[in-house]
Design a protein around this motif. Structure first.
Motif, mmCIF file in Angstrom:
data_model
loop_
_atom_site.group_PDB
_atom_site.id
_atom_site.type_symbol
_atom_site.label_atom_id
_atom_site.label_comp_id
_atom_site.label_asym_id
_atom_site.label_seq_id
_atom_site.Cartn_x
_atom_site.Cartn_y
_atom_site.Cartn_z
ATOM 1 N N VAL A 147 0.773 -1.137 -0.107
ATOM 2 C CA VAL A 147 0.230 0.041 -0.018
ATOM 3 C C VAL A 147 0.750 1.334 -0.077
ATOM 4 O O VAL A 147 2.007 1.308 0.543
ATOM 5 C CB VAL A 147 -0.918 -0.068 1.144
ATOM 6 N N ASP A 148 0.420 2.171 -0.870
ATOM 7 C CA ASP A 148 1.094 3.356 -0.879
ATOM 8 C C ASP A 148 1.022 4.198 0.245
ATOM 9 O O ASP A 148 -0.074 4.847 0.581
ATOM 10 C CB ASP A 148 0.771 4.119 -2.241
ATOM 11 N N ARG A 149 1.944 4.680 1.199
ATOM 12 C CA ARG A 149 1.764 5.152 2.334
ATOM 13 C C ARG A 149 1.625 6.566 2.302
ATOM 14 O O ARG A 149 1.150 7.418 3.196
ATOM 15 C CB ARG A 149 2.937 4.912 3.448
ATOM 16 N N ASP A 150 1.891 7.292 1.208
ATOM 17 C CA ASP A 150 1.521 8.853 0.862
ATOM 18 C C ASP A 150 0.188 8.887 0.407
ATOM 19 O O ASP A 150 -0.389 9.965 0.259
ATOM 20 C CB ASP A 150 2.777 9.252 -0.136
ATOM 21 N N ASP A 151 -0.686 7.922 -0.001
ATOM 22 C CA ASP A 151 -1.820 7.966 -0.402
ATOM 23 C C ASP A 151 -2.903 7.754 0.837
ATOM 24 O O ASP A 151 -3.117 6.735 1.272
ATOM 25 C CB ASP A 151 -2.079 6.946 -1.656
ATOM 26 N N GLY A 152 -3.127 8.706 1.627
ATOM 27 C CA GLY A 152 -3.922 8.491 2.828
ATOM 28 C C GLY A 152 -5.170 7.787 2.700
ATOM 29 O O GLY A 152 -5.370 7.036 3.425
ATOM 30 N N ALA A 153 -5.943 8.002 1.745
ATOM 31 C CA ALA A 153 -7.118 7.376 1.659
ATOM 32 C C ALA A 153 -6.818 6.025 1.261
ATOM 33 O O ALA A 153 -7.345 4.788 2.033
ATOM 34 C CB ALA A 153 -8.290 7.835 0.498
ATOM 35 N N ALA A 154 -5.896 5.532 0.518
ATOM 36 C CA ALA A 154 -5.645 4.073 0.275
ATOM 37 C C ALA A 154 -5.108 3.444 1.484
ATOM 38 O O ALA A 154 -5.353 2.210 1.911
ATOM 39 C CB ALA A 154 -4.705 4.085 -0.815
ATOM 40 N N LEU A 155 -4.274 4.165 2.422
ATOM 41 C CA LEU A 155 -3.695 3.528 3.532
ATOM 42 C C LEU A 155 -4.978 3.314 4.534
ATOM 43 O O LEU A 155 -4.743 2.427 5.468
ATOM 44 C CB LEU A 155 -2.862 4.633 4.234
#
Ligand code: HEC
Length: 302
Positions: A147-155
């Motif tokens: 998971v991309d940690r910089d993508d708040g919604a995805a995290l």
């Protein structure tokens, strides 16, 4: 809280503490660290229980990161079987890293692996296939970040689904997700490049986590407050279970009492009690299951 409720709550505390102490009246309580239950047979249990990898936190001092760390270490973030067994995120990802000795019968293949699509922790992700994979070091981005940690919604979505679907936990509120996200984002292998690969594990770590969890509970409300209180009580239990010596019955009772004060919503009294315990914990440390020699005598090598 009005006076009547306060009096009632104190009476209840006394009752609960008395009952808990009665349960502890056998001075040779055979406690054992829960984490000894998920170490690979044949592994060096004494070393695994007395050392920990560096936590590689890039932004130490940020209270939100610390709060995430507390939740990450609490089995009560997870539900069902994990909470019962005392398994937290950190059981597999020790200090946010990997855990090469992790072995949970039925869930692990080789030591250090786990089947995260197994029905044991929760039915939602059960794929009916035994397919354990290596537990990744969350501080390292070496090819396995899911998971991309910089993508708040995805995290947030990843964490929420992981807690609810993988581990049958209650749906976490936004404050809990924010703290966990902050912790995960702060994990960075570059932050501990110069540190030794392992440092001693002592009661000081869980005690300071218990103190910080009580303080975090005071800053929160509702389910978040309950989550921090449960975390604090878990950290005290971890210390309790490492002092099984008959001579430490009083110490164990005092830890139970601190835990009951937290449960009863008496944070100041609980903090005082924990602070007062430091000298006794230090004095008994040599015979505790934090001491490598005591661990060696109990678990041997392999
Ligand atoms: C039973 C052991 C276990 C527990 C408990 C566990 N994990 Fe994991 N975790 C794994 C394994 C194994 C993988 C690799 C899964 C894969 O590759 O499909 C993983 C993968 C991950 C990843 C993706 C890797 C990355 O760096 O992006 C994250 C993030 C993560 N876990 C966070 C957590 C959090 C947060 C918790 C607690 C809510 C948790 N884990 C609890 C074993 C565990």
């Amino acid at each position: 809280m009005d006076r009547a409720r306060r009096v009632l709550s104190r009476a209840l505390t006394t009752l609960v503490v008395t009952a808990a102490l009665a349960g502890c009246s056998n001075p040779s309580a055979d406690t054992a660290p829960q984490e000894a239950g998920w170490l690979a047979p044949g592994s060096d249990i004494a070393t695994a229980l007395s050392t920990q990898p560096p936590s590689c936190l890039a932004s130490t001092g940020d209270p939100l990161v610390r709060q995430g760390e507390l939740l990450f270490n609490s089995p009560f973030l997870l539900g069902g079987q994990a909470a019962k067994a005392g398994v937290s995120c950190a059981s597999c990802h020790e200090n946010g890293r990997a855990n090469p000795d992790f072995f949970f019968a039925g869930l692990s293949g080789e030591p250090g692996t786990a089947d995260t699509t197994h029905g044991f922790f929760g039915p939602a992700r059960d794929d009916g296939v035994f397919n354990p994979v290596l537990i990744p070091d969350l501080a390292s981005s070496a090819g396995h970040q899911l998971v991309d940690r910089d993508d708040g919604a995805a995290l947030s979505d990843f964490l929420e689904r992981q807690i609810v679907e993988e581990f049958e936990g209650e749906r976490p509120g936004p404050d809990i997700i924010a703290a966990l996200s902050a912790y995960l984002k702060a994990l960075d292998a570059r932050a501990c490049e110069d540190e030794p690969p392992a440092s001693p594990e002592t009661w000081r770590g869980p005690l300071s986590m218990a103190v910080d969890a009580v303080l975090a509970a005071e800053d929160s409300s509702g389910e978040t407050q309950a989550a921090y209180r449960r975390a604090a009580r878990h950290f005290l239990r971890r210390i309790h279970d490492r002092f099984p010596h008959a001579r430490d019955a009083g110490l164990r009772e005092a830890l139970v009492e601190a835990s009951q004060l937290i449960a009863a919503g008496e944070p100041l009294e609980a903090l005082e009690q924990m602070e007062a315990l430091r000298p006794a914990l230090a004095a008994a440390e040599h015979r505790s299951l934090y001491n490598p020699k005591t661990l060696q005598a109990r678990y041997g090598q392999g």
